[in-house]
Design an enzyme around this catalytic site. Structure first.
Site, PDB file in Angstrom:
ATOM      1  CE1 TYR A 193       5.406  -2.459  -4.198  1.00 54.07           C
ATOM      2  CE2 TYR A 193       6.666  -0.473  -3.799  1.00 54.07           C
ATOM      3  CZ  TYR A 193       5.575  -1.251  -3.531  1.00 54.07           C
ATOM      4  OH  TYR A 193       4.645  -0.847  -2.615  1.00 54.07           O
ATOM      5  CE  LYS A 195       4.732  -4.791  -2.589  1.00 53.87           C
ATOM      6  NZ  LYS A 195       3.875  -4.678  -3.794  1.00 53.87           N
TER       7      LYS A 195
END
Length: 296
Positions: free
Chosen positions: A135, A163
């Site tokens: 992330y 991501k």
């Protein structure tokens, strides 16, 4: 299709002023996402204010969501924490409650080194058994992943996707190519930052981790599917029609805008203090702008 590609919708986590999750409101946000056919749901992301919630409320949110989703849509859950042992505990609890993967951000107070980040991810993956999505959200963590670091993480057992913040469209092709060269073949690299994502999808990005999809999943799904089909003209046209919403996100932050829009739908969600609701006049402007866009 991988469970970590396509459209991942990131809703807010509706809570009362004391930080207790509103179960009915959360179900009301999640049900339309499932019905719209999103590819996954990102619970307790930055838009889900994971960093502000007590561990018990984080666990409760996952339990509520997992009971509703029931395996119909992959549930990705934020498990970031300052301490590695705390992140391991959150990831274990998320897995036990029904999460299919964890969204792990390198949350820190003291700036972390790349070796520390690698050790952190390895420990959480190994200690929890929960597949992890890297992330990368430098706007909140103040840590930025290099392609080389992402490549190291992508080769760790249990790290299943990434991501990343979407670059400006002019640099999309170069950025995606650099990330692709760094990670193993087939490792999914998706993007966030709604206003720049379409360009990244059109040059090979695998997924859209979307704030807007938390309330407007069908509109965002149409953009994603057009990009996946290689229909660049349609994807750009649909994305261009949302320019007023992207302008609002940039001006007021996507988090605050989403809270204003949720309030307009009758969801009594209070942003976690010290975050305050936007002034009433700004909220009215946001609602009026979005109504003109006819989003779904």
């Amino acid at each position: 299709m991988s469970r970590y590609t396509g459209l991942s919708a990131f809703p807010i986590t509706p809570c009362d002023p004391d930080g207790r999750v509103d179960a009915e409101a959360l179900r009301g946000l999640l049900t339309p996402l499932v019905e719209a056919g999103v590819d996954s749901i990102g619970l307790l992301g930055s838009t889900g204010t994971y960093a502000y919630l007590a561990p018990d409320e984080r666990r409760r949110a996952v339990e509520i969501a997992a009971a509703l989703v029931g395996g119909r849509v992959p549930l990705l859950v934020g498990v970031g924490a300052l301490r590695t042992d705390a992140a391991v505990a959150l990831a274990r609890e998320a897995r036990a409650a029904g999460a299919e993967a964890g969204l792990l951000a390198p949350v820190s107070y003291t700036p972390l080194t790349e070796d520390e980040v690698v050790a952190h991810f390895a420990a959480v993956a190994d200690g929890s058994g929960l597949p992890l999505v890297v992330y990368d959200n430098p706007g909140t963590t103040h840590f930025r992943f290099t392609p080389a670091l992402l490549g190291r993480l992508a080769r760790l057992p249990g790290i299943v996707a990434a991501k990343c913040p979407a670059p400006e469209p002019s640099g999309a092709a170069e950025t995606v190519a650099a990330l692709r060269a760094a990670v193993p073949d087939g490792f999914p690299v998706g993007f966030s930052g709604d206003w720049n994502v379409t360009a990244a999808l059109l040059v090979g990005g695998d997924g859209w981790y979307s704030v807007a999809a938390g309330l407007f999943p069908r509109t965002c799904r149409a953009i994603t599917r057009a990009a996946q089909a290689g229909d660049a003209d349609r994807a750009r046209a649909l994305d261009g029609a949302l320019a007023p919403l992207w302008d609002l996100f940039r001006a007021h932050s996507s988090l605050r805008v989403m809270y204003a829009l949720a309030a307009a739908r009758g969801i009594a969600a209070t942003p976690p203090r010290p975050i305050l609701p936007l002034p009433e006049a700004v909220q009215a402007q946001i609602v009026a702008t979005v109504r003109r866009l006819d989003l779904a």
